[in-house]
Design an enzyme around this catalytic site. Structure first.
Site, mmCIF file in Angstrom:
data_model
loop_
_atom_site.group_PDB
_atom_site.id
_atom_site.type_symbol
_atom_site.label_atom_id
_atom_site.label_comp_id
_atom_site.label_asym_id
_atom_site.label_seq_id
_atom_site.Cartn_x
_atom_site.Cartn_y
_atom_site.Cartn_z
ATOM 1 C CB SER A 117 43.657 35.920 44.420
ATOM 2 O OG SER A 117 44.344 35.990 43.180
ATOM 3 C CE1 TYR A 125 40.876 33.795 45.012
ATOM 4 C CE2 TYR A 125 39.899 35.814 45.859
ATOM 5 C CZ TYR A 125 40.222 34.998 44.795
ATOM 6 O OH TYR A 125 39.911 35.382 43.517
#
Length: 126
Positions: free
Chosen positions: A25, A58
């Site tokens: 991430s 993300y």
């Protein structure tokens, strides 16, 4: 017909950490996420200005001020101090697309927002 447009952008943030052993991430100061309109867990494209690497991941919000940390495999694509552009996109119908303006957040060397706009002028650096 749907058209994909730039929704939000954090421009030229400095990578503060790179954690290869962390689940993948990008951790971003929650104040920057809020300023840009990027949500936690939203898919983003990250472009490394220093080496040209482009990748998708993300977001994870962090309360640590100024943090932009690449986690997991993405940590191999930047070094601490590299400048990155973080962008999210959204789909709009043709009518919505004609009037939509993205939110662009410019930051300083400490990843503090210095200007928030919905307009980018070609050739201008704020």
């Amino acid at each position: 017909m749907n058209i994909t447009l730039l929704k939000s952008k954090i421009h030229r943030a400095s990578v503060t950490e790179a954690r290869l052993d962390y689940i993948g991430s990008i951790s971003i100061d929650e104040k920057l996420l809020q300023a840009s309109g990027i949500l936690e867990y939203e898919k983003v494209q990250v472009v490394n200005v220093n080496n040209g690497a482009r990748f998708e991941t993300y977001t994870i919000a962090t309360q640590e001020e100024g943090v932009v940390c690449l986690n997991g495999a993405a940590a191999r694509l930047a070094e601490v101090g590299d400048k990155v552009i973080i962008m999210s996109y959204a789909d709009f119908n043709e009518e919505e697309a004609k009037t939509f303006k993205p939110k662009v957040v410019f930051v300083d060397e400490n990843n503090t927002a210095t200007k928030i706009t919905n307009y980018e002028k070609h050739g201008a650096i704020f």
